[in-house]
Design an enzyme around this catalytic site. Structure first.
Site, PDB file in Angstrom:
ATOM      1  N   SER A 282       0.894  -0.995   0.060  1.00 21.80           N
ATOM      2  CA  SER A 282      -0.050   0.218   0.132  1.00 21.80           C
ATOM      3  C   SER A 282       0.933   1.119   0.124  1.00 21.80           C
ATOM      4  CB  SER A 282      -0.856   0.140   1.131  1.00 21.80           C
ATOM      5  OG  SER A 282      -0.125   0.501   2.295  1.00 21.80           O
ATOM      6  N   ASP A 283       0.388   2.372  -0.208  1.00 24.43           N
ATOM      7  CA  ASP A 283       0.926   3.681  -0.032  1.00 24.43           C
ATOM      8  C   ASP A 283       0.934   4.049   1.499  1.00 24.43           C
ATOM      9  OD1 ASP A 283       2.641   5.746  -0.305  1.00 24.43           O
ATOM     10  OD2 ASP A 283       1.798   6.641  -1.922  1.00 24.43           O
ATOM     11  N   TRP A 284       1.781   4.936   2.017  1.00 23.58           N
ATOM     12  CA  TRP A 284       1.938   5.269   3.473  1.00 23.58           C
ATOM     13  C   TRP A 284       0.640   5.159   3.616  1.00 23.58           C
ATOM     14  CZ3 TRP A 284       6.364   6.519   6.099  1.00 23.58           C
ATOM     15  CH2 TRP A 284       6.052   7.060   7.518  1.00 23.58           C
ATOM     16  N   GLY A 285      -0.118   4.523   4.648  1.00 24.00           N
ATOM     17  CA  GLY A 285      -1.297   4.624   5.336  1.00 24.00           C
ATOM     18  C   GLY A 285      -2.539   4.732   4.577  1.00 24.00           C
TER      19      GLY A 285
END
Ligand code: NOJ
Length: 741
Positions: A282-285
């Site tokens: 995933s991307d950050w968060g």
């Protein structure tokens, strides 16, 4: 209970002692390991935390992370680097029950210690070998510093320069972008995963992040299926074909569904149609952000939607860690989804050789030696000079003679160092950066007089220091101005509504230009800027992006003629913000403008030409090239035949140079409307003065194909226009080809 514990310890140690000795295929080794894993341990493998140097909002403490690592609840860390640090954190992972090593990832976007030009700049070199080498050196340094994985290349097509992340990609074009995506993957990953001079690459951000609405970062994307397939997916496909180890999804939505929870993208296209075997982080968060988007009711719902959609690893949101076990126990999430994700992650750990030696990327002497390799600097200088684009050169004011008596260097970027590194660097070390001032100083003859005035700061509102600069300019034979953006003006979360040269800089240029002296403007930025006054009045313009540590030497080399510029724009430079989004792949429309004086009821602006300030593919040289003798071996082919297109390229000037000859195609009548021009191939050719070379392209059915209304990749029989140009707006030769049934 004790008895079982003892038994399980025995099995585990048997596994660990035999796993490295075993030479079973990796998939069998992964299966054996997975049989030993508890549900929680599996979930641990797809949980990723960031170390202290955060590249997003940080929420948790280090002690908490280390405890989680020791208890097998973490599979990967980002932003922990340096052998000492990765060794220490890896040691914590090896205290966990199954001793599964961690993966260490980081954004190595354009260099680890040696800072190379930003990716958009390198794309301007159109030099695939140089781009590959730059990625390879970055990987070699990163791997020597304990890293296994870079979150690069960003392969998002960028047609909106308001979006700050255009600096991270390869520009606007599908063909060039795909070729560069491959070059970067090969560069980062080397011949195969597992070499200690290579890291896993990551194609990001899947998908269509480059088309965020209004150029505002993290925004939504609304796009037709055809535009997606035609333009935004091909560089990802190219990266997958090149064997990229991982993908990253995106903060954006695609047609209403967040990319992170988008199963059309991740399950159907990537893992289905493309049969992709790596894993998706995933991307950050971004799993947690699906709640903010209004696509998930809470973090548990977000975890369920993300794992279902094919997002394998959770970067930073802890949604998997907190909810997945319960979701599985309650029968809401299928354990097979988890197993598939874990299998993909473990497979990469085996491929990297981490089970054979978890510390194989932790060698202090290799780290020291690699990070002090003097060759890297020279390679950085070479790609930096190749990335420079000469936009304008009136009356051959460039190159400047080294013997010129009085040179004035003016502008806020003349002595700057940090800005030349650009954004997205792991650590800034300005002591390694050569400023433009230092670069010029190293070039001029000993008796020359080098004068400097800053004139203004990058984002100044005042013109108080203009006069000093004007006085200096009056004493000069030639003036070199360095203008542009600061490093923090382009990059992630750096969208701008106004992309003119910031502050008072263009006014400073006008004041200096009014002295009547020849003014050379060097522009440094992470994106295409708008600078119409400079474009009109400067004697010469050098677009120097952010070129990294060797910027000053590279630019000075071009200014003083040691290097003949060969870069071409990988992205269109608009005249105004109103023209954005913009690319050369325009359509004819039903009401095309045929003459600039006749725009009534035409697809035109009443306050601006349609054409950009500088077109995709534009870039000048200190020599001249002529294009002649276009031939097509067959003017008519069937789908399984090819035709060879050739022409002669001659250097008609007095110095050696390189030209990027570009092949464009138009399908004038098709079952869906096609653009007026699409880049299909190019060659970068090096020629001595007076030398000619025959340039060849083999035209296959693939060049003629596109996605039809059913999204099938087809070449439709009929006529095609083939064009050879020095730029998308400078077509030199053209011919026709017929595809017969
Ligand atoms: C957010 C960015 O969008 C992504 O490109 C990057 O890799 C991660 N942060 C990690 O730093």
């Amino acid at each position: 209970m004790k008895k079982y514990q003892g038994l399980s310890i025995l099995i585990v140690s048997l596994f660990i002692s035999t796993v490295s000795a075993q030479r079973k295929p990796i998939s069998a080794r992964v299966d054996s390991l997975m049989k030993l894993m508890t549900l929680e341990e599996k979930i641990g493998q797809i949980n990723q935390y960031s170390g202290r140097e955060a590249t997003g909002p940080v929420t948790r403490k280090q002690t908490y992370q280390l405890n989680d690592i020791r208890s097998g609840k973490v599979g990967s860390m980002l932003n922990v680097h340096g052998v000492k640090n990765t060794r220490e954190v890896q040691a914590a992972a090896l205290q966990s029950r199954l001793k599964i090593p961690l993966l260490f990832g980081m954004d190595i976007i354009h260099g680890y210690k040696t800072i190379f030009p930003i990716p958009l700049a390198e794309a301007a070199s159109w030099d695939l070998d140089a781009i590959r080498l730059s990625a390879h050196i970055a990987a070699r340094e990163a791997a020597a510093a304990g890293l296994h994985w870079t979150f690069a290349p960003m392969v998002d097509i960028g047609r909106d320069p308001r979006w700050g992340r255009v600096m991270e990609g390869a520009g606007e074009d599908v063909f060039l972008g795909s070729a560069i995506a491959k070059a970067r993957v090969y560069g980062f990953q080397g011949d195969r995963l597992g070499g200690t001079d290579a890291v896993m690459a990551c194609a990001k951000h899947f998908a269509a992040y480059g088309a965020v609405a209004a150029g505002r970062d993290y925004n939504d994307v609304d796009m037709s299926e055809r535009l997606l397939w035609d333009t935004y997916l091909p560089p990802f496909k190219a990266a997958a074909d090149a064997g990229v180890a991982t993908f990253m999804n995106s903060f954006s939505t695609l047609n209403g569904i967040p990319a992170t929870g988008n199963s059309d993208l991740q399950r159907h296209i990537l893992k289905g149609k493309w049969n992709y075997k790596g894993f998706v982080v995933s991307d950050w968060g971004s799993i947690g952000e699906m709640v903010e988007w209004g696509y998930a009711s809470d973090s548990s719902d977000a975890a369920l939607k993300a794992i279902t959609a094919g997002c394998d690893m959770d970067m930073q949101s802890e949604a998997y860690k907190r909810h997945l076990a319960r979701l599985i126990k309650e029968g809401k999430a299928d354990v097979k989804l988890l197993d598939d994700a874990v299998r993909r992650v473990l497979y990469k750990k085996f491929e990297l050789g981490l089970f054979d030696d978890p510390y194989r990327f932790c060698n202090e002497s290799r780290e020291q030696e690699t990070l002090s390799n003097p060759q890297h600097k020279l390679i950085a200088r070479d790609i930096a000079r190749k990335s420079i684009v000469l936009l304008k050169n009136e009356e051959k004011v460039l190159p400047v003679s080294a013997k010129v008596q009085n040179i004035a260097v003016i502008g806020p970027l003349v002595k700057s160092k940090r800005d030349l590194e650009g954004s997205w660097i792991p650590r800034s070390d300005t002591s390694l950066v050569v400023s433009l001032f230092e670069g010029i100083k190293g070039k001029i003859a000993p008796g020359s007089n080098l004068m400097y005035a800053k004139g203004c700061s990058i984002a100044d509102t005042s013109q108080a220091d203009f006069q000093e600069a004007i006085n200096l300019a009056k004493q000069a034979d030639v003036i070199i101005m360095a203008l542009g953006e600061s490093y923090s003006m382009s990059g992630e979360a750096k969208s701008r509504t106004d992309i003119h040269i910031p502050g008072q800089q263009e006014a400073l240029f006008e004041a200096i230009e009014a002295t009547g002296k020849p003014v050379v403007v060097v522009l440094m930025a992470g994106r295409p800027l708008i600078f119409n006054k400079v474009a009109r009045k400067a004697s010469a313009i050098v677009y120097a992006w952010w070129l990294g540590a060797e910027a000053g030497n590279a630019i000075a080399g071009v200014l003083f003629g040691d290097y003949n510029p060969s870069g071409k724009l990988p992205v269109t430079f608009p005249r105004s913000i109103g023209q954005i989004p913009i690319s050369y792949t325009q359509y004819n429309t039903g009401k095309p403008v045929k003459s600039p004086d006749d725009i009534k009821y035409k697809s035109a602006y009443i306050d601006s030409p349609n054409s950009p300030q500088y077109a995709f593919g534009h870039g000048l040289s200190y020599t001249k090239f002529s294009y002649s003798g276009l031939k097509l071996s067959k003017s008519s082919i069937s789908a399984n035949e090819t035709s060879e297109l050739s022409f002669t390229l001659t250097n008609t000037g007095e110095i050696a140079g390189e030209e990027v000859a570009q092949l464009y195609l138009q399908d004038p009548v098709a079952s869906v409307v096609r653009p007026l021009k699409e880049l299909k191939d190019f060659r970068k050719v090096s020629l001595k003065p007076g030398e000619s070379k025959v340039v060849r392209f083999t035209i296959t059915k693939d060049y003629l194909s596109f996605f039809n209304r059913h999204l099938e990749w087809v070449a439709e029989p009929g006529n095609f226009k083939l064009m050879i140009g020095a730029a998308s707006d400078d077509i030199k030769l053209e011919t026709a080809l017929t595809l017969v049934q």
